[in-house]
Design a protein around this motif. Sequence first.
Motif, PDB file in Angstrom:
ATOM      1  N   CYS A   1       0.813  -1.225   0.000  1.00  0.00           N
ATOM      2  CA  CYS A   1       0.000   0.000   0.000  1.00  0.00           C
ATOM      3  C   CYS A   1       0.846   1.274   0.000  1.00  0.00           C
ATOM      4  CB  CYS A   1      -0.885  -0.009   1.242  1.00  0.00           C
ATOM      5  SG  CYS A   1       0.118   0.071   2.756  1.00  0.00           S
ATOM      6  N   THR A   2       2.139   1.156  -0.287  1.00  0.00           N
ATOM      7  CA  THR A   2       3.034   2.314  -0.155  1.00  0.00           C
ATOM      8  C   THR A   2       2.691   3.415  -1.161  1.00  0.00           C
ATOM      9  OG1 THR A   2       4.802   0.834   0.564  1.00  0.00           O
ATOM     10  CG2 THR A   2       5.450   3.063  -0.134  1.00  0.00           C
ATOM     11  N   VAL A   3       2.552   4.625  -0.657  1.00  0.00           N
ATOM     12  CA  VAL A   3       2.380   5.823  -1.483  1.00  0.00           C
ATOM     13  C   VAL A   3       3.374   6.846  -0.958  1.00  0.00           C
ATOM     14  CG1 VAL A   3      -0.079   5.363  -1.873  1.00  0.00           C
ATOM     15  CG2 VAL A   3       0.607   6.848   0.036  1.00  0.00           C
ATOM     16  N   ARG A   4       3.437   7.979  -1.609  1.00  0.00           N
ATOM     17  CA  ARG A   4       4.257   9.052  -1.047  1.00  0.00           C
ATOM     18  C   ARG A   4       3.332  10.136  -0.515  1.00  0.00           C
ATOM     19  NH1 ARG A   4       8.981  11.277  -3.775  1.00  0.00           N
ATOM     20  NH2 ARG A   4      10.284  10.710  -2.022  1.00  0.00           N
ATOM     21  N   MET A   5       3.620  10.574   0.688  1.00  0.00           N
ATOM     22  CA  MET A   5       2.819  11.637   1.309  1.00  0.00           C
ATOM     23  C   MET A   5       3.772  12.765   1.678  1.00  0.00           C
ATOM     24  SD  MET A   5      -0.074  11.383   4.253  1.00  0.00           S
ATOM     25  CE  MET A   5       0.807  11.189   5.772  1.00  0.00           C
ATOM     26  N   ASP A   6       3.527  13.923   1.104  1.00  0.00           N
ATOM     27  CA  ASP A   6       4.408  15.076   1.320  1.00  0.00           C
ATOM     28  C   ASP A   6       5.881  14.690   1.133  1.00  0.00           C
ATOM     29  OD1 ASP A   6       2.255  16.772   1.731  1.00  0.00           O
ATOM     30  OD2 ASP A   6       2.250  16.449   3.890  1.00  0.00           O
ATOM     31  N   GLY A   7       6.115  13.900   0.083  1.00  0.00           N
ATOM     32  CA  GLY A   7       7.490  13.578  -0.296  1.00  0.00           C
ATOM     33  C   GLY A   7       8.139  12.439   0.452  1.00  0.00           C
ATOM     34  N   GLU A   8       7.390  11.756   1.321  1.00  0.00           N
ATOM     35  CA  GLU A   8       7.956  10.621   2.069  1.00  0.00           C
ATOM     36  C   GLU A   8       7.150   9.370   1.746  1.00  0.00           C
ATOM     37  OE1 GLU A   8      10.455  10.770   4.397  1.00  0.00           O
ATOM     38  OE2 GLU A   8      10.712  12.938   4.219  1.00  0.00           O
ATOM     39  N   ALA A   9       7.838   8.239   1.651  1.00  0.00           N
ATOM     40  CA  ALA A   9       7.127   6.979   1.459  1.00  0.00           C
ATOM     41  C   ALA A   9       6.354   6.635   2.731  1.00  0.00           C
ATOM     42  CB  ALA A   9       8.113   5.862   1.123  1.00  0.00           C
TER      43      ALA A   9
ATOM     44  N   ALA B   1      -7.080   8.496   7.070  1.00  0.00           N
ATOM     45  CA  ALA B   1      -7.324   9.522   6.048  1.00  0.00           C
ATOM     46  C   ALA B   1      -7.316  10.908   6.675  1.00  0.00           C
ATOM     47  CB  ALA B   1      -8.649   9.239   5.351  1.00  0.00           C
ATOM     48  N   VAL B   2      -7.860  11.028   7.882  1.00  0.00           N
ATOM     49  CA  VAL B   2      -7.905  12.361   8.509  1.00  0.00           C
ATOM     50  C   VAL B   2      -6.489  12.879   8.814  1.00  0.00           C
ATOM     51  CG1 VAL B   2     -10.230  12.167   9.473  1.00  0.00           C
ATOM     52  CG2 VAL B   2      -8.270  11.352  10.809  1.00  0.00           C
ATOM     53  N   GLN B   3      -5.557  11.973   9.016  1.00  0.00           N
ATOM     54  CA  GLN B   3      -4.170  12.405   9.252  1.00  0.00           C
ATOM     55  C   GLN B   3      -3.539  12.970   7.979  1.00  0.00           C
ATOM     56  OE1 GLN B   3      -2.932   8.502  10.876  1.00  0.00           O
ATOM     57  NE2 GLN B   3      -2.116   9.661  12.612  1.00  0.00           N
ATOM     58  N   ALA B   4      -4.111  12.594   6.845  1.00  0.00           N
ATOM     59  CA  ALA B   4      -3.563  13.060   5.562  1.00  0.00           C
ATOM     60  C   ALA B   4      -4.269  14.324   5.075  1.00  0.00           C
ATOM     61  CB  ALA B   4      -3.695  11.956   4.518  1.00  0.00           C
ATOM     62  N   ASP B   5      -5.177  14.855   5.881  1.00  0.00           N
ATOM     63  CA  ASP B   5      -5.893  16.075   5.475  1.00  0.00           C
ATOM     64  C   ASP B   5      -4.885  17.167   5.107  1.00  0.00           C
ATOM     65  OD1 ASP B   5      -7.848  17.970   5.058  1.00  0.00           O
ATOM     66  OD2 ASP B   5      -8.091  18.433   7.203  1.00  0.00           O
ATOM     67  N   GLY B   6      -5.032  17.699   3.905  1.00  0.00           N
ATOM     68  CA  GLY B   6      -4.149  18.776   3.464  1.00  0.00           C
ATOM     69  C   GLY B   6      -2.857  18.302   2.829  1.00  0.00           C
TER      70      GLY B   6
END
Length: 165
Positions: A50-58, A66-71
């Motif tokens: 399920c690895t994605v990048r979030m704000d430039g980090e794997a 999902a709420v932690q990824a808000d914004g």
Amino acid sequence: MTEHDITLTVNGAEHDLTVEARTLLVHALRDELGYTGTNVGCESSLCGACTVRMDGEAVKSCTALAVQADGAEIRTVEDLGTRHDFHPIQEGFQEEHGLQCGYCTPGMMMTALDILEENPDPTREEIREGLEGNLCRCTGYQNIVNAVQNAAKEMQPAAVADGGE
Ligand code: FES
Ligand code: FES
């Protein structure tokens, strides 16, 4: 059930959505937004499918709500390339036969991107260390390491590729 309004920018597109407090990021991406390239395996931070990048980090998207990824800015495997215009990482996996069933592949590719953005010229050992959180039941890893090395050569600035000349 408490619901929250959040905004995710995925592969450059902004999405407003309403999610339950318990919704995992991977389910928001797949089920709410249709980014089904990201796979779900163990749902317990073990396999890396399920690895994605979030704000430039794997990030293993089964370990984030999902709420932690808000914004946040999320990048998924769909953003790597198209079937007519492969990203060097996709080319590497194709040329080196870095996949069999393909289940681990989206996560492997996003982790590979993370490795190569941190270190454009990794050793085989460094690639293996970088991929430690991603499991593959099929390939024995050798061809995946080859694929990442192949991609590194393609992605390196010319000076690095020429040995610093
Ligand atoms: Fe997320 Fe396995 S599904 S680590
Ligand atoms: Fe099948 Fe990796 S190619 S799990």
